[in-house]
Write a protein that holds these residues in place. Structure first.
Motif, PDB file in Angstrom:
ATOM      1  N   SER A  52      43.688  65.307  44.604  1.00 29.99           N
ATOM      2  CA  SER A  52      42.344  65.843  44.843  1.00 29.99           C
ATOM      3  C   SER A  52      42.094  66.145  46.315  1.00 29.99           C
ATOM      4  O   SER A  52      41.173  66.881  46.651  1.00 29.99           O
ATOM      5  N   GLY A  53      42.934  65.586  47.216  1.00 27.58           N
ATOM      6  CA  GLY A  53      42.765  65.866  48.637  1.00 27.58           C
ATOM      7  C   GLY A  53      42.929  67.331  48.984  1.00 27.58           C
ATOM      8  O   GLY A  53      42.376  67.804  49.989  1.00 27.58           O
ATOM      9  N   VAL A  54      43.677  68.064  48.167  1.00 26.01           N
ATOM     10  CA  VAL A  54      43.905  69.486  48.449  1.00 26.01           C
ATOM     11  C   VAL A  54      42.606  70.291  48.381  1.00 26.01           C
ATOM     12  O   VAL A  54      42.468  71.342  49.024  1.00 26.01           O
ATOM     13  N   ALA A 139      34.570  62.273  42.736  1.00 28.32           N
ATOM     14  CA  ALA A 139      35.244  63.550  42.495  1.00 28.32           C
ATOM     15  C   ALA A 139      35.206  63.937  41.021  1.00 28.32           C
ATOM     16  O   ALA A 139      34.985  65.105  40.669  1.00 28.32           O
ATOM     17  N   SER A 140      35.415  62.959  40.145  1.00 31.03           N
ATOM     18  CA  SER A 140      35.410  63.250  38.712  1.00 31.03           C
ATOM     19  C   SER A 140      34.029  63.704  38.240  1.00 31.03           C
ATOM     20  O   SER A 140      33.900  64.656  37.464  1.00 31.03           O
ATOM     21  N   LEU A 246      39.820  65.638  60.330  1.00 36.13           N
ATOM     22  CA  LEU A 246      41.082  64.925  60.531  1.00 36.13           C
ATOM     23  C   LEU A 246      41.304  63.923  59.404  1.00 36.13           C
ATOM     24  O   LEU A 246      42.424  63.777  58.895  1.00 36.13           O
ATOM     25  N   GLY A 247      40.246  63.213  59.006  1.00 33.55           N
ATOM     26  CA  GLY A 247      40.353  62.260  57.907  1.00 33.55           C
ATOM     27  C   GLY A 247      40.663  62.931  56.589  1.00 33.55           C
ATOM     28  O   GLY A 247      41.448  62.413  55.779  1.00 33.55           O
ATOM     29  N   ASN A 248      40.068  64.091  56.350  1.00 32.04           N
ATOM     30  CA  ASN A 248      40.331  64.836  55.115  1.00 32.04           C
ATOM     31  C   ASN A 248      41.794  65.250  55.028  1.00 32.04           C
ATOM     32  O   ASN A 248      42.413  65.173  53.966  1.00 32.04           O
ATOM     33  N   ASP A 407      32.786  63.266  52.961  1.00 29.43           N
ATOM     34  CA  ASP A 407      32.624  62.080  53.795  1.00 29.43           C
ATOM     35  C   ASP A 407      33.499  60.934  53.307  1.00 29.43           C
ATOM     36  O   ASP A 407      34.173  60.260  54.099  1.00 29.43           O
ATOM     37  N   VAL A 408      33.484  60.689  52.003  1.00 29.25           N
ATOM     38  CA  VAL A 408      34.255  59.584  51.435  1.00 29.25           C
ATOM     39  C   VAL A 408      35.748  59.852  51.542  1.00 29.25           C
ATOM     40  O   VAL A 408      36.542  58.959  51.890  1.00 29.25           O
ATOM     41  N   VAL A 409      36.165  61.092  51.245  1.00 30.10           N
ATOM     42  CA  VAL A 409      37.583  61.444  51.364  1.00 30.10           C
ATOM     43  C   VAL A 409      38.054  61.275  52.809  1.00 30.10           C
ATOM     44  O   VAL A 409      39.135  60.749  53.074  1.00 30.10           O
ATOM     45  N   GLY A 410      37.231  61.720  53.767  1.00 36.32           N
ATOM     46  CA  GLY A 410      37.579  61.566  55.174  1.00 36.32           C
ATOM     47  C   GLY A 410      37.700  60.108  55.574  1.00 36.32           C
ATOM     48  O   GLY A 410      38.618  59.721  56.307  1.00 36.32           O
TER      49      GLY A 410
END
Length: 481
Positions: A52-54, A139-140, A246-248, A407-410
């Motif tokens: 899902s990061g993509v 994400a889901s 950068l975190g993403n 925000d959470v992904v990062g």
């Protein structure tokens, strides 16, 4: 979601009891012989990385621009490849070719480093896994909502804004995870890796195809050299978003946590070390090429207004059925991925509790329940039922309080990048290879670690600032989006 040290390798046998005629079926440590190759190892790594990061890469490049965006992605891929290569040396303790095998990341840290750093590794691992559960819930739910919204847009001809509350979808995902969490040894269902691979490439490929199609339809490549301009957003927000990007990107490359387990599926000879070095090169090259395409084409299609989630930000409206397929693939992927990533945390706590209370029926007893048309009875543990249900409820509640995908992904990418991808691999390599303190290589490795620590701190601060900023307008449990 990679094939974790699958069920054959989790069984230990006394070779003396199985007979010499079966000795060829077992490794020298009494476990069933491994059959993995460079091809299967590469496939597992690619499956683990591409997830899902993509979906956030186009947004990340939009914050950095055409110059810094691709360069930063390339630098992350180089660092990840290099530190992953160092990590492969930690698979065996002592001699990297013939030393004692370590079956998990934690075992490698314990064997090579020991002491406080093992506890530090455990804390980072389990905090990261807990965070992944929250992120996957968000994400889901967003993808499930996107399916409904795309159909709503289609039916109304784009006149209805189709806003809705995400809480029911997060609760629905949570209920599904409560049920799935009661399946014993869920992470050892080997076919999950193949389902995950198909789903990952389905939604990533659709996102890439839609980006290419939209760019062609626009007749131009959008975007700018420096990304989102100051003026459109404040200078402070520009800085925070740059750090968050950068975190993403770091999150998109996260797979070190399960590299040792992938290495433990590789047969030897040739040595697991040489196979994993080649597999890492192949998989990171393929992943980086794919990420560059997805991120850059998404940015080319939308420019500085690239959505935070390529498939749910509704830069794409048609064909609506194709967007529905992509988002359905995300949901299917995350349903299984949630469990695979949470199983180590489940197993860790349950083992600790059972060891502490070996004579308490609530913690140790399992009730056998017959299931129609199934040979084996289902073993129900009241402790497992209660604690795993509470765990899912907590992650779901946090997701409802902070439903901010980027925000959470990062934040997840930032938390896991330096310690798991850089620090521990470097420290284990220094210990394994007996590199002298203040030698040129020792200093170079330490400088790399310090540089990545700075990146992690910046990404963490940027992501937290993004969450705080979003909370200014978001009302928990009430806001529609």
């Amino acid at each position: 979601m990679a094939m974790r040290n699958q069920h054959p390798n989790n069984q230990v046998f006394d070779i003396d009891t199985v007979g010499n005629e079966h000795g060829k079926d077992y490794d020298d440590d009494g476990r069933l012989r491994r059959t993995g190759t460079i091809y299967t190892a590469s496939a597992h790594i690619i499956t683990a990385v591409i997830g899902s990061g993509v979906l956030s890469l186009a947004w990340a490049i939009a914050q950095l621009g055409w110059v810094a965006g691709p360069i930063v992605m390339l630098l992350f891929s180089i660092v990840t490849l290099y530190t992953s290569t160092l990590l492969t040396y930690g698979y065996r303790t002592g001699d990297p070719i013939k030393g004692k095998r370590n079956y998990t990341y934690m075992e490698a840290v314990r064997s090579n480093l020991g002491g406080f750093r093992v506890k530090m590794c455990g804390i980072v691992q389990y905090v990261n896994l807990f965070g992944v559960a929250v992120g996957y819930t968000i994400a889901s739910a967003i993808s499930t909502m996107a399916i409904r919204r795309s159909n709503c847009f289609h039916d109304s001809g784009g006149k209805d804004p189709c806003k809705m509350n995400g809480n029911p979808y997060m609760i629905g995902f949570g209920v599904a995870e409560i049920i799935l969490s009661q399946i014993p040894e869920f992470d050892q269902l080997w076919w999950l890796s193949y389902v995950a691979a198909v789903m990952s490439f389905t939604y990533s490929g659709i996102g890439l195809g839609l980006g290419i199609g939209k760019t062609a339809g626009n007749g131009e490549i959008k975007g700018s050299l420096t990304g989102v301009k100051i003026g459109e957003i404040s200078k402070v927000r520009k800085i925070w978003r740059t750090f968050q990007a950068l975190g993403n990107i770091a999150f998109a490359y996260s797979y070190s946590l399960i590299l040792i387990e992938i290495q433990d599926t590789v047969k030897s000879p040739p040595s697991e070390l040489s196979i994993m070095k080649k597999a890492s090169r192949v998989s990171i090259a393929v992943t980086t090429f794919f990420y560059m395409l997805c991120g850059c084409m998404g940015y080319a299609a939308f420019g500085d207004s690239a959505p935070g989630n390529l498939l749910t930000g509704f830069g794409f409206y048609n064909p609506f059925w194709l967007i529905d397929i992509a988002n359905a693939a995300i949901v299917i992927h995350l349903l299984g991925a949630y469990q695979v990533f949470c199983q180590p945390l489940f197993a860790f706590l349950e083992a600790k509790v059972i060891k502490a209370f070996p004579n308490t029926t609530f913690f140790t007893h399992e009730f056998e329940i017959s299931i129609p048309f199934y040979n084996k009875p289902y073993k129900l543990s009241l402790f497992r039922l209660v604690w795993r249900t509470v765990f899912v409820m907590v992650t779901t509640t946090i997701a409802m309080l902070l439903p901010f995908f980027n925000d959470v992904v990062g934040l997840l990418g930032a938390i896991g990048f330096w310690p798991l991808t850089v620090f521990f691999p470097i420290e284990m390599y220094i210990e394994q290879m007996k590199i002298q303190k203040w030698a040129v290589k020792w200093v170079s490795l330490k400088l790399l670690s310090c540089g990545c620590l700075i990146v992690t701190i910046a990404a963490t601060v940027g992501s937290i600032a993004g969450i705080v900023d979003d909370l200014q307008t978001y009302k928990p449990f009430k806001s529609d989006y």
